[in-house]
Write a protein that holds these residues in place. Sequence first.
Motif, mmCIF file in Angstrom:
data_model
loop_
_atom_site.group_PDB
_atom_site.id
_atom_site.type_symbol
_atom_site.label_atom_id
_atom_site.label_comp_id
_atom_site.label_asym_id
_atom_site.label_seq_id
_atom_site.Cartn_x
_atom_site.Cartn_y
_atom_site.Cartn_z
ATOM 1 N N ALA A 15 4.959 -6.546 -5.594
ATOM 2 C CA ALA A 15 4.585 -5.151 -5.361
ATOM 3 C C ALA A 15 3.060 -5.115 -5.316
ATOM 4 C CB ALA A 15 5.113 -4.266 -6.482
ATOM 5 N N ILE A 16 2.496 -3.996 -4.898
ATOM 6 C CA ILE A 16 1.046 -3.826 -4.853
ATOM 7 C C ILE A 16 0.691 -2.536 -5.579
ATOM 8 C CG2 ILE A 16 -0.992 -3.558 -3.385
ATOM 9 C CD1 ILE A 16 0.673 -4.925 -1.124
ATOM 10 N N HIS A 17 -0.256 -2.626 -6.529
ATOM 11 C CA HIS A 17 -0.750 -1.450 -7.248
ATOM 12 C C HIS A 17 -2.245 -1.327 -7.036
ATOM 13 C CE1 HIS A 17 2.723 -1.236 -10.427
ATOM 14 N NE2 HIS A 17 3.162 -1.214 -9.190
ATOM 15 N N CYS A 18 -2.649 -0.177 -6.576
ATOM 16 C CA CYS A 18 -4.058 0.128 -6.350
ATOM 17 C C CYS A 18 -4.511 1.115 -7.420
ATOM 18 C CB CYS A 18 -4.221 0.729 -4.951
ATOM 19 S SG CYS A 18 -5.837 1.407 -4.621
ATOM 20 N N TYR A 19 -5.629 0.799 -8.071
ATOM 21 C CA TYR A 19 -6.182 1.641 -9.124
ATOM 22 C C TYR A 19 -7.545 2.177 -8.693
ATOM 23 C CZ TYR A 19 -2.620 -0.554 -12.012
ATOM 24 O OH TYR A 19 -1.425 -0.987 -12.515
ATOM 25 N N LYS A 20 -8.021 3.168 -9.408
ATOM 26 C CA LYS A 20 -9.387 3.663 -9.242
ATOM 27 C C LYS A 20 -10.229 3.134 -10.400
ATOM 28 C CE LYS A 20 -9.444 5.970 -5.407
ATOM 29 N NZ LYS A 20 -10.321 5.524 -4.323
ATOM 30 N N GLU A 40 -8.454 -19.172 -2.141
ATOM 31 C CA GLU A 40 -9.315 -18.071 -1.704
ATOM 32 C C GLU A 40 -8.603 -16.746 -1.555
ATOM 33 O OE1 GLU A 40 -11.354 -19.109 1.896
ATOM 34 O OE2 GLU A 40 -12.053 -21.004 1.084
ATOM 35 N N LYS A 41 -7.316 -16.788 -1.202
ATOM 36 C CA LYS A 41 -6.649 -15.543 -0.843
ATOM 37 C C LYS A 41 -5.137 -15.656 -0.986
ATOM 38 C CE LYS A 41 -6.484 -16.727 4.073
ATOM 39 N NZ LYS A 41 -6.816 -18.120 3.824
ATOM 40 N N TYR A 96 -8.433 -9.382 -6.098
ATOM 41 C CA TYR A 96 -7.115 -9.087 -6.656
ATOM 42 C C TYR A 96 -6.811 -9.953 -7.880
ATOM 43 C CZ TYR A 96 -4.971 -13.431 -5.004
ATOM 44 O OH TYR A 96 -4.639 -14.756 -4.827
ATOM 45 N N ILE A 97 -5.872 -9.464 -8.657
ATOM 46 C CA ILE A 97 -5.224 -10.281 -9.678
ATOM 47 C C ILE A 97 -3.723 -10.112 -9.485
ATOM 48 C CG2 ILE A 97 -7.107 -10.099 -11.360
ATOM 49 C CD1 ILE A 97 -5.238 -8.129 -12.930
ATOM 50 N N ILE A 98 -2.958 -11.043 -10.009
ATOM 51 C CA ILE A 98 -1.502 -10.903 -10.009
ATOM 52 C C ILE A 98 -1.065 -10.841 -11.456
ATOM 53 C CG2 ILE A 98 0.716 -11.950 -9.444
ATOM 54 C CD1 ILE A 98 -0.584 -13.075 -6.929
ATOM 55 N N ASP A 99 -0.366 -9.764 -11.774
ATOM 56 C CA ASP A 99 0.116 -9.525 -13.130
ATOM 57 C C ASP A 99 1.574 -9.096 -13.035
ATOM 58 O OD1 ASP A 99 0.157 -9.030 -15.907
ATOM 59 O OD2 ASP A 99 -0.487 -6.956 -15.608
ATOM 60 N N ASP A 100 2.468 -9.883 -13.589
ATOM 61 C CA ASP A 100 3.889 -9.554 -13.613
ATOM 62 C C ASP A 100 4.433 -9.270 -12.207
ATOM 63 O OD1 ASP A 100 6.311 -9.218 -14.933
ATOM 64 O OD2 ASP A 100 5.974 -7.075 -15.285
ATOM 65 N N ASN A 101 4.128 -10.170 -11.270
ATOM 66 C CA ASN A 101 4.571 -10.065 -9.869
ATOM 67 C C ASN A 101 4.066 -8.811 -9.155
ATOM 68 O OD1 ASN A 101 5.829 -12.561 -9.722
ATOM 69 N ND2 ASN A 101 7.763 -11.756 -10.482
#
Length: 182
Positions: A15-20, A40-41, A96-101
Amino acid sequence: MIENKNNLKVGDKLAIHCYKHDGKLHQLCDEAIILGIDSEKIVVANNKAKLTEADGRSYYAKEPAILFFYKKHWFNIIGQLKRFGLFYYCNMATPYIIDDNIIKYIDYDLDLRVFPNGSFKILDYNEYNYHRKIMHYSNDIQMIIKKELTFLIDMKRKNEGPFAKEEINKYYQIYKSISKIN
């Protein structure tokens, strides 16, 4: 340093989560299928993905998209494969980081919109200036955003990385083979 500590591989779903900047959730995307991952990506894709805004409103994208998230650059790039051409929507955002998929990043308001004819436009200066003041973006963050926006525009002008159409086409073929879309 081991890049893929989560043992992620092509075909896995995230999933993707965008924060402010203030830590509040801004937008959610329910699907991102991994097409490639390296030091790199990470490159992911979706098709007509469900997007949910912070206020609970949701809608579906109208087309497939190939998304590039970077480990060291303060932007992400979305190639939108619309019926009438390839558009790009680029967010100025933290690496980005990946946290819990979940792919997570902080959005810094400014966007670069690239049109099929190669022209582009910087969007959301007013939003950036407003949030910069009320959320107290540091001078360091403002300098990073300015430098990274310049780098992103240079990439676009040189048609490098995701701005090379063959790069989008390569990943779209991988996506079609994984997801069985036509």
